[in-house]
Structure formats: structure tokens, C-alpha cells
Design a protein around this motif. Structure first.
Motif, PDB file in Angstrom:
ATOM      1  N   ASP A 235      -0.471   2.767   0.915  1.00  0.00           N
ATOM      2  CA  ASP A 235      -0.831   2.654  -0.498  1.00  0.00           C
ATOM      3  C   ASP A 235      -1.127   1.204  -0.861  1.00  0.00           C
ATOM      4  N   VAL A 236      -0.309   0.302  -0.328  1.00  0.00           N
ATOM      5  CA  VAL A 236      -0.522  -1.126  -0.576  1.00  0.00           C
ATOM      6  C   VAL A 236      -1.858  -1.572   0.005  1.00  0.00           C
ATOM      7  N   GLY A 241      -7.310  -3.358  -0.366  1.00  0.00           N
ATOM      8  CA  GLY A 241      -8.634  -3.208   0.218  1.00  0.00           C
ATOM      9  C   GLY A 241      -9.760  -3.133  -0.795  1.00  0.00           C
ATOM     10  N   THR A 242      -9.425  -3.059  -2.081  1.00  0.00           N
ATOM     11  CA  THR A 242     -10.482  -3.062  -3.095  1.00  0.00           C
ATOM     12  C   THR A 242     -11.101  -4.447  -3.269  1.00  0.00           C
ATOM     13  N   PHE A 246     -10.935  -8.426   1.917  1.00  0.00           N
ATOM     14  CA  PHE A 246      -9.687  -8.013   2.562  1.00  0.00           C
ATOM     15  C   PHE A 246     -10.041  -7.255   3.836  1.00  0.00           C
ATOM     16  N   LEU A 247      -9.449  -7.655   4.962  1.00  0.00           N
ATOM     17  CA  LEU A 247      -9.804  -7.072   6.255  1.00  0.00           C
ATOM     18  C   LEU A 247      -9.115  -5.714   6.443  1.00  0.00           C
TER      19      LEU A 247
END
Length: 428
Positions: A235-236, A241-242, A246-247
Motif C-alpha cells: 500500500d505504501v 509510486g504516484t 519513484f522507482l
């Protein structure tokens, strides 16, 4: 680019066979392997690694052989044998040096030898070339030439193939480098990158997978932190990732012949040079410990649900090192199995792709068929083969006692919104 070289490929596993097939579509190729049963299956048009489909063999001109004398026909030799680690996690160059001895007896003036096997920087020139010279009686850089072109095969990947991945090449001299580049460029559509030296190309290979290893280690360490906070790590990661940069790495078991092995080649060479790596080995330690962590979490959950531990039955789905491939090399699922067994748990293992004989020989694991599995208190979806995931909860719950119990979905591939009643879901 055109070339007039006759290719041989030494080692016809996950790396060597796709290379041989790519060249075999355009040129005659000598495909050599010391494993006679492997040669027999390839001659029949079957590939047990599932990398090459039967129809592709008919479109190639490859002579598969276990007779090293036939290597004399070729003048451009590609060595693609395994480079594993031993029980102490030290580089095992045994297969590579053995291949060099075999090839050294066959090479002649004007030949070019290119190594694709993963090694530490310096291995080609310091370990392999002396053997080639000793066995052939020739001098590298004068009578014959040596290059290095790191393999980038990703087993099971149908998008990134040998011909569609940019190829790094290197060689002893500028002239031999141009020849090596021309040979590979004749089949690699993605293009060529000419490294300035063999050591640079060797180093590039080991850091590609070391980088991935460290990024996954970070994700696994986040699991260790967030589990204590009662937060679902996936969830984190979905939220983080939005952000555009962010890889997209995910936690999991890190095994296989590349990511779980290559960093030890680099740290081994670093130690020889007097430097003790900190970050790389720390990441390796985290990743190597995830199997025990998964097992201990399941044990705690069994206890919390008033299940007995000693004598409890747990079914593990998947033994290969990654999904949708039959490759058992360096699978870390075995760590989960061994840790559960140390608590007296009855562990059953099922895998539709893994070779039962290979599992028995390599790990002492007897793979069970569906009909032989006993109802379990818990199921661990260790390797999300499409055969498991495509059927969803229907496929998973049938392994549980009365369809109820604990399911540990290591890679978070199951739909959380449709969990059947009576099932407790765990995820990394």
C-alpha cells in the motif's frame, strides 16, 4: 553489419541457447555442451528451459554437439557457461575454466573468443586467457584474440530478448573490437555499445544486478520496518509510486543465477584488492534473510490463530527462483522450506514448471502433484506462476483445510477485495 565468421556457442543453457538461435537464423552455428542429454533434447527440437519454442529450431542452422573437436570448424567462439557461487558464497569459476580448457585445445590462429559469463573485473584476462594460451600454445592478442560481452538474458521475459537488448562488447585490440561488434551487430537489433576495455565490460555486468539487488534490499528492509508499524508495504509503495520518479521495485525473495549471485563476484574482487564492501554486503544480508523472515511470520500467525506448529501442514506453491520459468538455480524458496521444517512443520511443495528430478537432486525436495497434497493449515504462494494467479482464490483455497486458513501471498498477486470467508491473508 555483415561478417564472414563461423560462430560456435559453448554452453547451451538459459544464456547460450538464445544466443545460438539468434545467430543460427542467419548463419551456420556450432552449438556445444558437455551435457549429452541436453544435446539430445535440443537435437529433437525441445528446450526444457522453455526459452525457445519448438518452431524456432526449424528456422535455424545449428549443429548441436558434445564433441569438442567440432569447435575447430568455427573461428568466433562465444562462451556462455554458468558462473555460480559455492556454499561459502565465493565465486565458482570451475565451469568457466573447464570450458576454457576445452576450447583452448581447439582454437587456431585468427580465432576470436568472447566470454559472456558473469565474472568479476579481471577474470577474463587473469584467469581465462592463460588457460587458452596454455592449451592452444598460441598467444592472445597476437595469434588469437579475446573479448567480453556480458549476457543480459532475462529468463521468462518474452519482451526483452537477446536481439532486442543493447549489447555491450569489448576486446583486446581495436581491430578485434570492431570484428566483435560487427558479429553481434549482425543479429542484435538494439545496437552495440563498445566498452573501452574488457574490465569495464565485466564491471558493468556485475553492477547492473548489484544495483537491482540493493534496490530490492531497500524494499525488503521497508517490510521489516512497516510490519512493526502495522502498515502494508505494498500500500505504501502504491502511494509513493504516484510520483513520477519513484522507482517501481518490490520486496521479495531474491534468488536465481544473476541478482542473488553477481554481487558476490564484485565483493570477492573488492576484498582481494583490500576493500571490504559495506553497502553491497548489507543489502545481500537483508535479501538472504527474507526466507527465514517469511517462515517466522507464518509461525507466529499460526500460533496467534491457535494452530499447532509442530506437525502442522503447510503447502508451498512454487519452487523456481521466479515466476513462469522452470529454473531452480539458487531459488530462495528453499530457505522458507528449511526454516519451517526446523519448527517441525510438515512442508508440501508443488510447482507445475520445476523438474521433479532436479528438485530432488538439488534440494532433496519431493515435488507433489495436486492429487497428492494433503489439506493444509496454511498456503504460501511463493512463486506466482500464471497457473496459480490466473485462477485466483479458487486455485489457492482448495489447498486449505475446508477452504479456510492462512494464505501468505509473498508477492501480493492475489486480489484482496475478493478474499473468501475464513481466510487470513498475509503479504510482504
Amino acid at each position: 553489419m555483415a561478417h564472414e565468421r563461423l560462430i560456435s556457442v559453448i554452453g547451451l543453457g538459459y544464456v547460450g541457447l538464445p544466443v545460438a538461435v539468434a545467430f543460427g537464423r542467419q548463419h551456420k552455428v556450432i552449438g556445444f555442451d558437455i551435457n549429452e542429454s541436453r544435446i539430445a533434447e535440443l537435437q529433437s527440437g525441445h528446450d526444457s528451459t522453455l526459452e525457445i519454442e519448438a518452431a524456432e529450431f526449424a528456422r535455424t542452422d545449428i549443429r548441436f554437439t558434445s564433441n569438442p573437436v567440432e569447435l575447430k570448424q568455427a573461428d568466433f567462439h562465444i562462451v556462455a557457461v554458468p558462473t555460480p557461487i559455492d556454499a561459502a558464497k565465493r565465486p565458482d569459476l570451475g565451469p568457466l575454466l573447464a570450458a576454457s580448457r576445452i576450447l583452448g585445445k581447439q582454437i587456431k590462429t585468427g580465432d576470436i573468443v568472447v566470454y559472456e559469463s558473469t565474472v568479476y573485473p579481471g577474470a577474463t584476462e587473469e584467469d581465462c586467457i592463460p588457460i587458452l594460451e596454455q592449451e592452444s600454445g598460441l598467444h592472445a592478442g597476437m595469434n588469437f584474440f579475446v573479448g567480453y560481452s556480458p549476457e543480459r538474458i532475462n529468463p521468462g521475459d518474452r519482451q526483452h530478448r537477446f536481439t532486442s537488448i543493447k549489447k555491450v562488447v569489448s576486446a583486446q585490440t581495436q581491430e578485434s573490437l570492431e570484428t566483435v561488434a560487427a558479429v553481434y551487430e549482425s543479429v542484435v537489433d538494439a545496437g552495440i555499445h563498445k566498452a573501452p576495455s574488457i574490465k569495464v565490460a565485466e564491471a558493468a555486468k556485475v553492477i547492473e544486478n548489484t544495483q537491482r539487488d540493493l534496490n530490492i534490499a531497500l524494499m525488503n528492509e521497508l517490510v521489516l520496518i512497516f510490519s512493526r508499524l502495522g502498515i502494508d508495504t505494498h500500500d505504501v509503495l502504491e502511494a509513493a509510486g504516484t510520483k513520477w520518479n519513484f522507482l517501481p521495485f518490490r520486496p521479495g525473495l531474491v534468488g536465481g543465477h544473476c541478482i542473488g549471485v553477481d554481487p558476490y563476484y564484485l565483493t570477492h574482487k573488492a576484498a582481494i584488492m583490500g576493500y571490504s564492501p559495506q553497502v553491497i554486503l548489507s543489502g545481500r544480508g537483508i535479501n538472504d534473510g527474507m526466507g527465514n523472515y517469511i517462515a517466522s511470520c507464518l509461525i507466529k500467525t499460526l500460533i496467534a490463530h491457535d494452530n499447532r506448529v509442530k506437525g502442522a501442514t503447510v503447502t508451498i506453491l512454487g519452487l523456481t527462483f521466479k515466476e513462469d520459468v522452470p529454473d531452480l538455480r539458487n531459488t530462495r524458496v528453499i530457505d522458507v522450506v528449511r526454516e519451517l521444517q526446523s519448527f517441525g512443520v510438515n512442508v508440501q511443495v508443488h510447482d507445475p514448471l520445476a523438474d521433479p528430478e532436479g528438485a530432488e537432486h538439488e534440494y532433496g525436495i519431493r515435488l507433489l502433484k495436486d492429487r497428492d497434497l494433503q489439506p493444509a493449515a496454511a498456503v504460501i504462494l511463493a512463486v506466482p506462476h500464471v497457473e496459480y494467479v490466473s485462477q485466483g482464490w479458487k486455485a489457492i483455497s482448495k489447498y486449505l483445510e475446508e477452504g479456510q486458513g492462512i494464505v501468505y501471498d509473498i508477492k501480493a498477486k492475489l486480489d484482496r477485495t475478493t478474499i473468501p470467508s475464513g481466510i487470513t491473508l498475509m503479504r510482504l
